[in-house]
Write a protein that holds these residues in place. Sequence first.
Motif, PDB file in Angstrom:
ATOM      1  N   GLY A  91     -20.137  60.950  10.561  1.00 11.61           N
ATOM      2  CA  GLY A  91     -21.395  61.260   9.887  1.00 11.61           C
ATOM      3  C   GLY A  91     -21.200  62.078   8.638  1.00 11.61           C
ATOM      4  N   GLY A  92     -22.327  62.586   8.109  1.00 14.74           N
ATOM      5  CA  GLY A  92     -22.305  63.347   6.864  1.00 14.74           C
ATOM      6  C   GLY A  92     -21.904  64.797   7.071  1.00 14.74           C
ATOM      7  N   SER A  93     -22.028  65.570   5.977  1.00 16.80           N
ATOM      8  CA  SER A  93     -21.612  66.969   6.000  1.00 16.80           C
ATOM      9  C   SER A  93     -22.613  67.832   6.748  1.00 16.80           C
ATOM     10  CB  SER A  93     -21.471  67.477   4.570  1.00 16.80           C
ATOM     11  OG  SER A  93     -21.211  68.839   4.574  1.00 16.80           O
ATOM     12  N   ASN A 111     -18.534  55.998  13.517  1.00 14.63           N
ATOM     13  CA  ASN A 111     -18.739  57.238  14.283  1.00 14.63           C
ATOM     14  C   ASN A 111     -18.710  58.493  13.423  1.00 14.63           C
ATOM     15  OD1 ASN A 111     -18.833  55.767  16.656  1.00 14.63           O
ATOM     16  ND2 ASN A 111     -16.610  55.831  16.887  1.00 14.63           N
ATOM     17  N   ASN A 161     -20.838  62.851  15.941  1.00 14.49           N
ATOM     18  CA  ASN A 161     -20.976  64.106  15.204  1.00 14.49           C
ATOM     19  C   ASN A 161     -21.125  65.283  16.173  1.00 14.49           C
ATOM     20  OD1 ASN A 161     -21.635  66.241  13.573  1.00 14.49           O
ATOM     21  ND2 ASN A 161     -23.008  65.051  12.256  1.00 14.49           N
ATOM     22  N   LYS A 169     -13.783  61.389   4.872  1.00 19.51           N
ATOM     23  CA  LYS A 169     -12.437  61.763   5.350  1.00 19.51           C
ATOM     24  C   LYS A 169     -11.810  60.625   6.146  1.00 19.51           C
ATOM     25  CE  LYS A 169     -13.918  66.492   5.431  1.00 19.51           C
ATOM     26  NZ  LYS A 169     -14.542  66.197   4.161  1.00 19.51           N
ATOM     27  N   GLY A 178     -18.723  64.890   4.052  1.00 21.27           N
ATOM     28  CA  GLY A 178     -18.800  64.844   5.507  1.00 21.27           C
ATOM     29  C   GLY A 178     -17.578  64.164   6.093  1.00 21.27           C
ATOM     30  N   MET A 179     -17.668  63.768   7.366  1.00 19.66           N
ATOM     31  CA  MET A 179     -16.516  63.156   8.026  1.00 19.66           C
ATOM     32  C   MET A 179     -16.294  61.724   7.545  1.00 19.66           C
ATOM     33  SD  MET A 179     -13.970  63.692   9.964  1.00 19.66           S
ATOM     34  CE  MET A 179     -14.337  65.437  10.042  1.00 19.66           C
ATOM     35  N   SER A 200     -10.428  70.490   6.784  1.00 19.76           N
ATOM     36  CA  SER A 200     -11.878  70.611   6.768  1.00 19.76           C
ATOM     37  C   SER A 200     -12.319  71.809   7.606  1.00 19.76           C
ATOM     38  CB  SER A 200     -12.491  69.311   7.285  1.00 19.76           C
ATOM     39  OG  SER A 200     -13.891  69.364   7.160  1.00 19.76           O
ATOM     40  N   ASP A 201     -13.615  71.896   7.906  1.00 14.67           N
ATOM     41  CA  ASP A 201     -14.126  73.030   8.679  1.00 14.67           C
ATOM     42  C   ASP A 201     -14.270  72.666  10.155  1.00 14.67           C
ATOM     43  OD1 ASP A 201     -16.198  71.209   8.488  1.00 14.67           O
ATOM     44  OD2 ASP A 201     -17.739  72.698   8.044  1.00 14.67           O
ATOM     45  N   GLN A 256     -21.804  68.325  15.693  1.00  8.75           N
ATOM     46  CA  GLN A 256     -22.919  69.260  15.403  1.00  8.75           C
ATOM     47  C   GLN A 256     -24.179  68.808  16.123  1.00  8.75           C
ATOM     48  OE1 GLN A 256     -21.692  71.681  14.008  1.00  8.75           O
ATOM     49  NE2 GLN A 256     -20.461  71.200  12.205  1.00  8.75           N
ATOM     50  N   TYR A 276     -14.297  63.364  15.564  1.00  7.58           N
ATOM     51  CA  TYR A 276     -14.817  63.222  16.930  1.00  7.58           C
ATOM     52  C   TYR A 276     -15.454  61.850  17.099  1.00  7.58           C
ATOM     53  CZ  TYR A 276     -14.214  68.256  17.723  1.00  7.58           C
ATOM     54  OH  TYR A 276     -13.682  69.512  17.882  1.00  7.58           O
ATOM     55  N   GLY A 286     -11.179  67.960  13.609  1.00  2.18           N
ATOM     56  CA  GLY A 286     -10.736  66.592  13.335  1.00  2.18           C
ATOM     57  C   GLY A 286     -11.917  65.645  13.455  1.00  2.18           C
ATOM     58  N   THR A 314     -16.078  73.749   1.851  1.00  2.62           N
ATOM     59  CA  THR A 314     -16.510  74.597   2.972  1.00  2.62           C
ATOM     60  C   THR A 314     -15.353  75.460   3.482  1.00  2.62           C
ATOM     61  OG1 THR A 314     -16.261  72.634   4.353  1.00  2.62           O
ATOM     62  CG2 THR A 314     -18.487  73.302   3.845  1.00  2.62           C
TER      63      THR A 314
HETATM   64  P1  ADP Z   1     -15.414  69.660   3.669  1.00  3.87           P
HETATM   65  O1  ADP Z   1     -16.127  70.631   2.782  1.00  3.87           O
HETATM   66  O2  ADP Z   1     -14.240  70.250   4.392  1.00  3.87           O
HETATM   67  O3  ADP Z   1     -15.066  68.390   2.945  1.00  3.87           O
HETATM   68  P2  ADP Z   1     -17.718  68.479   5.063  1.00  3.87           P
HETATM   69  O4  ADP Z   1     -18.817  69.435   5.452  1.00  3.87           O
HETATM   70  O5  ADP Z   1     -17.969  67.568   3.914  1.00  3.87           O
HETATM   71  O6  ADP Z   1     -16.392  69.325   4.895  1.00  3.87           O
HETATM   72  O7  ADP Z   1     -17.340  67.526   6.351  1.00  3.87           O
HETATM   73  C1  ADP Z   1     -17.069  68.006   7.651  1.00  3.87           C
HETATM   74  C2  ADP Z   1     -18.312  67.910   8.539  1.00  3.87           C
HETATM   75  O8  ADP Z   1     -18.585  66.541   8.912  1.00  3.87           O
HETATM   76  C3  ADP Z   1     -18.188  68.573   9.902  1.00  3.87           C
HETATM   77  O9  ADP Z   1     -18.323  69.976   9.835  1.00  3.87           O
HETATM   78  C4  ADP Z   1     -19.342  67.915  10.697  1.00  3.87           C
HETATM   79  O10 ADP Z   1     -20.530  68.637  10.533  1.00  3.87           O
HETATM   80  C5  ADP Z   1     -19.520  66.575  10.004  1.00  3.87           C
HETATM   81  N1  ADP Z   1     -19.289  65.410  10.893  1.00  3.87           N
HETATM   82  C6  ADP Z   1     -20.085  64.322  10.942  1.00  3.87           C
HETATM   83  N2  ADP Z   1     -19.628  63.410  11.843  1.00  3.87           N
HETATM   84  C7  ADP Z   1     -18.484  63.921  12.376  1.00  3.87           C
HETATM   85  C8  ADP Z   1     -17.544  63.437  13.357  1.00  3.87           C
HETATM   86  N3  ADP Z   1     -17.665  62.238  13.962  1.00  3.87           N
HETATM   87  N4  ADP Z   1     -16.470  64.232  13.655  1.00  3.87           N
HETATM   88  C9  ADP Z   1     -16.315  65.444  13.040  1.00  3.87           C
HETATM   89  N5  ADP Z   1     -17.187  65.951  12.109  1.00  3.87           N
HETATM   90  C10 ADP Z   1     -18.271  65.214  11.785  1.00  3.87           C
END
Ligand code: ADP
Length: 270
Positions: A212-214, A210, A187, A226, A222-223, A178-179, A189, A184, A182, A23
Amino acid sequence: MDTNKDRSKISDSKRIVIKIGTTSLTYDNGHVNLNRIGHLTRVICDLMNRGKEVILVTSGAIGIGVDKLKLSGRPATLSGKQAAAAVGQLMLMNIYERFFSEFSQTVAQVLLTKDVTDGAESRHNAINTFNELLAMGVVPIVNENDTVAVDEIKYGDNDYLSYIVAKLTDADLLIILSDIDGFYDKNPQQNKDAILLHTITDLSEEIEKNAGGSGTSLGTGGMLTKVHASRLAAASGIFAVIANGEKPEVIYDILDEKEVGTVFVPENKR
Ligand code: ADP
């Protein structure tokens, strides 16, 4: 911005693994974000000039392949994804090579599959190759070998791969770009009142609940992936920071120990 005592050893980091996600490398329309890659490569070259050793773990092969092949989205089949990765990986490396060569920085492509880093002998060979490249002042650019990886030999996601590479190379710092700013407490979003967590010292699996997915169709882990990778890195004595790759110059702030992103603090660095 405040400096933070939990970050007080980050600036000592010599060997740094930087992971960037799909992303961050592509626009919403699927095309490559050349501006972003330009900034990222410039920062990495500058870190090399400072005497740091940098390994880049990059996603984006499938996404860029999808764009190059003018497909309507990520292919549903394994062979379709692998074909897109084969096309996209070459284009991705070609783009990195062009940007890095502007600063006369030599780069190398390292494609890994899980069986390579699981097997004792092949792991040993991979470590030696990384060390050799870094000693030669080369920036290794790492990705999973998506074109041949099937479930049994897959890392699953590049966040986990970046942790494996950081551990394998005995890195001091893992930066996951990431996008989003950090990790949170929920989620962001879906929850407007979500709070950015600046410092994580609890490295138990509990903290993953805490995450979630992308939020996008091209992002994969997603987070959750990470936080999982960062937690494992910190538990192995490696500082890990999840930060926003929108401005790759954030890497300077991280090394200046400013309170950006989410830092996972290893016990031995407190
Ligand atoms: P990348 O392509 O950089 O790997 P992803 O889209 O896979 O990015 O993961 C980042 C996304 O994870 C964020 O944009 C957000 O929508 C989602 N997300 C879910 N839960 C959380 C959280 N607790 N904190 C931050 N982001 C979160």
